[in-house]
Write an enzyme that holds these catalytic residues in place. Structure first.
Site, PDB file in Angstrom:
ATOM      1  N   SER A  17     -46.444  14.853   1.505  1.00  0.00           N
ATOM      2  CA  SER A  17     -46.043  15.334   2.829  1.00  0.00           C
ATOM      3  C   SER A  17     -44.942  16.367   2.690  1.00  0.00           C
ATOM      4  O   SER A  17     -44.368  16.521   1.622  1.00  0.00           O
ATOM      5  CB  SER A  17     -45.535  14.163   3.668  1.00  0.00           C
ATOM      6  OG  SER A  17     -44.232  13.809   3.235  1.00  0.00           O
ATOM      7  N   LYS A  18     -44.650  17.040   3.794  1.00  0.00           N
ATOM      8  CA  LYS A  18     -43.617  18.072   3.726  1.00  0.00           C
ATOM      9  C   LYS A  18     -42.243  17.458   3.462  1.00  0.00           C
ATOM     10  O   LYS A  18     -41.373  18.088   2.894  1.00  0.00           O
ATOM     11  CB  LYS A  18     -43.611  18.957   4.965  1.00  0.00           C
ATOM     12  CG  LYS A  18     -43.314  18.262   6.255  1.00  0.00           C
ATOM     13  CD  LYS A  18     -43.340  19.282   7.383  1.00  0.00           C
ATOM     14  CE  LYS A  18     -42.909  18.646   8.685  1.00  0.00           C
ATOM     15  NZ  LYS A  18     -42.985  19.555   9.813  1.00  0.00           N
ATOM     16  N   ARG A  19     -42.098  16.193   3.872  1.00  0.00           N
ATOM     17  CA  ARG A  19     -40.819  15.524   3.619  1.00  0.00           C
ATOM     18  C   ARG A  19     -40.619  15.201   2.137  1.00  0.00           C
ATOM     19  O   ARG A  19     -39.516  15.099   1.650  1.00  0.00           O
ATOM     20  CB  ARG A  19     -40.711  14.250   4.459  1.00  0.00           C
ATOM     21  CG  ARG A  19     -40.157  14.509   5.843  1.00  0.00           C
ATOM     22  CD  ARG A  19     -40.325  13.309   6.730  1.00  0.00           C
ATOM     23  NE  ARG A  19     -41.729  12.977   6.934  1.00  0.00           N
ATOM     24  CZ  ARG A  19     -42.518  13.588   7.812  1.00  0.00           C
ATOM     25  NH1 ARG A  19     -42.015  14.539   8.576  1.00  0.00           N
ATOM     26  NH2 ARG A  19     -43.785  13.261   7.952  1.00  0.00           N
ATOM     27  N   ASP A  20     -41.747  15.049   1.408  1.00  0.00           N
ATOM     28  CA  ASP A  20     -41.622  14.749  -0.027  1.00  0.00           C
ATOM     29  C   ASP A  20     -40.898  15.865  -0.764  1.00  0.00           C
ATOM     30  O   ASP A  20     -40.205  15.627  -1.742  1.00  0.00           O
ATOM     31  CB  ASP A  20     -43.002  14.559  -0.663  1.00  0.00           C
ATOM     32  CG  ASP A  20     -43.654  13.273  -0.194  1.00  0.00           C
ATOM     33  OD1 ASP A  20     -42.910  12.324   0.116  1.00  0.00           O
ATOM     34  OD2 ASP A  20     -44.887  13.234  -0.134  1.00  0.00           O
TER      35      ASP A  20
END
Ligand code: GLU
Length: 509
Positions: free
Chosen positions: A264-267
């Site tokens: 995910s973009k948060r990763d």
């Protein structure tokens, strides 16, 4: 040779920056189109106005341009099948949705949000997970299937809350061939009656997507696995319209470095690596750094993405873009999720940096130096590149690993000094300093000859001299070739640094 029958599109929605998975989708479409002499098309799927994000289309185009994936047809390139932005094609879709209503394969639905809410409550009471508008519930709702003709006409004239929904048949197995997964089947009872035309007259993704694929004569649809179940709806619509569906290929998910779950973009923020190609500056969230800002060369990112979901079957890892085009094929796309391995990405980048010509790297390294307000002659930077190339994984390291070229050491590797500097050798260091001072040509070759000859003539060991000269010059035990470093710093600077070092280690000397 141009093949008019092969047409692939990359169809992003401009809802934010393009995730690395989207870049991979673009790449596979691009490679297959090029391989077959076909056409690569960019289509902007912006029918969902609520999710439209300022700057996203420009970002997508910049990312494709940086990576060298030039599209043959698209919003700026033009082409015979335009416009290529769905919002500009709005007028085209309604007639197709109405055609399906006329064929009794779609229907008008007039449910208000309160009515939909009530239906959800009813479903909950029945112990269902969520409310599905489908063959089991559509006859309990307010739509052209449950209302009389007159009521329907009246509501259509009023024009409030009018949507068109696909009438998915009951008890049918819907199957299609996928180039990656083989035969894929869905039970129609699992599919909902998707809205195909919204109240504002805009089509939904499903409608616009298949109408455009048809009108733009798309031969192959290559996209992420998350669209697999939508494909069942699409196949149904192709059948209703009596159109030939394109070839489908659904790409595997890109997984977190742990291999568990979707990347995910948060990763990116969590693990400290980029998941977007370029920097995305956002008004309401944190900025996201891109692979470009992290210091990747575009060709290494392409190579990394190529192997994130595709394998040639042999152990070749490095591919030029021409090799990629020659070797790529849809039937070698991997079915299982592809684990995102940032170390691998950096390894690719290092290989590409080593193999790049110094003149290619020159503007990139100058830009890195400029970030630290350093500006040097091209000749200096070229020699710096030669010296540092093999030691760098990411472009910013051309500065961070070579700061000693721009600043004199302010401290010295303590352990190194303790182990390597012997005060009884100071007379040799003084003699070497003198010899260097009067050396005819201050080149790495001459310096090396001189120091080596001195060591041999005086029966010293390399280990007693080399490391000390290195620490004296750079402050540390690690670094690029010592004599190359000396040459690049220049005689005057080297002598100043040596003097300072020997005064530091031997103040009374
Ligand atoms: N607009 C869809 C997306 O954002 C396109 C999916 C497809 O390629 O059909 O990914």
């Amino acid at each position: 040779m141009k093949n008019e029958n092969i047409r692939l599109r990359f169809a992003p929605s401009p809802t934010g920056p393009l995730h690395i998975g989207g870049v991979r989708t673009a790449l596979y479409n691009y490679l297959y189109a090029k391989k077959k002499g076909g056409t690569f098309i960019l289509r902007i799927e912006d029918t969902d106005q609520t999710r439209y994000t300022e700057g996203a289309e420009a970002y997508i185009k910049d990312a494709l341009a940086w990576l060298g994936m030039t599209f043959d047809e698209g919003p700026t390139a033009g082409g015979d099948y335009g416009p290529y932005r769905q919002s500009e094609r709005k007028e085209m879709y309604a007639q197709y949705a109405k055609q399906l209503v006329d064929q009794n394969q779609a229907y008008y639905a007039f449910d208000t949000s309160e009515e939909l809410e009530k239906a959800r409550e009813r479903a909950k009471e029945r112990g269902e997970h969520s409310m599905k508008y489908d063959s089991s519930s559509r006859y309990e709702m307010r739509n052209s299937l449950t209302l009389s003709k007159e009521e329907t006409t009246a509501l259509l004239e009023k024009g409030e809350n009018v949507t068109i929904r696909l009438k998915v048949p009951k008890d049918e197995i819907i199957s299609f061939e996928d180039e990656v997964r083989g035969k894929v089947s869905f039970n129609s009872n699992e599919l909902d009656d998707k809205v195909i035309l919204k109240g504002d007259g805009m089509p939904t993704y499903h409608m616009a997507n298949i109408v455009d694929d048809h009108l733009m004569k798309i031969s192959h649809v290559v996209r992420g696995e998350e669209w697999l179940s939508s494909t069942a709806h699409h196949v149904l619509m192709y059948r209703f319209f009596n159109w030939t569906p394109p070839v489908f290929a659904h790409l595997p998910l890109i997984l977190k470095p742990s291999g568990k779950g979707k990347l995910s973009k948060r990763d990116g923020a969590k693990f400290g690596f980029p998941v977007f190609p370029l920097l995305w500056e956002s008004k309401d969230e944190d900025d996201y750094l891109g692979f470009r800002e992290a210091g990747f060369l575009p060709e290494s990112l392409l190579n990394f993405l190529l192997l994130l979901g595709w394998s040639s079957g042999d152990d070749v890892e490095k591919y030029t873009v021409d090799d990629m085009i020659a070797k790529f094929d849809l039937n070698r796309i991997i079915k299982s999720g592809a684990r995102f391995d940032y170390d691998k990405a950096k390894w690719f980048n290092q290989q590409y940096i080593i193999e790049s010509s110094s003149s290619y790297l020159l503007p990139l390294v100058k830009a890195e130096l400029a970030k630290h307000t350093i500006s040097r002659e091209d000749d200096f930077v070229l020699r710096l590149i030669e010296l540092m190339k093999e030691r760098v994984e990411l472009l910013p390291e051309f500065y961070s690993k070579s700061t000693f070229f721009f600043q004199r050491p302010t401290s010295y590797d303590e352990k190194g000094v303790r182990k390597k500097y012997k005060v009884e050798n100071q007379n040799h260091f003084d003699a070497l300093s003198h010899a260097v001072e009067s050396l005819n040509s201050f080149t790495s070759l001459e310096l090396e000859k001189l120091v080596k000859a001195y060591i041999e003539n005086n029966e010293l060991s390399f280990g007693a001299i080399f490391p000390v000269l290195r620490i004296a010059t750079t402050g540390s035990m690690q670094g690029p070739d010592l004599f190359g470093t000396l040459e690049l710093l220049g005689r005057e600077e080297v002598l100043i640094r040596w003097k300072a070092f020997f005064q530091f280690v031997n103040p009374k000397g």
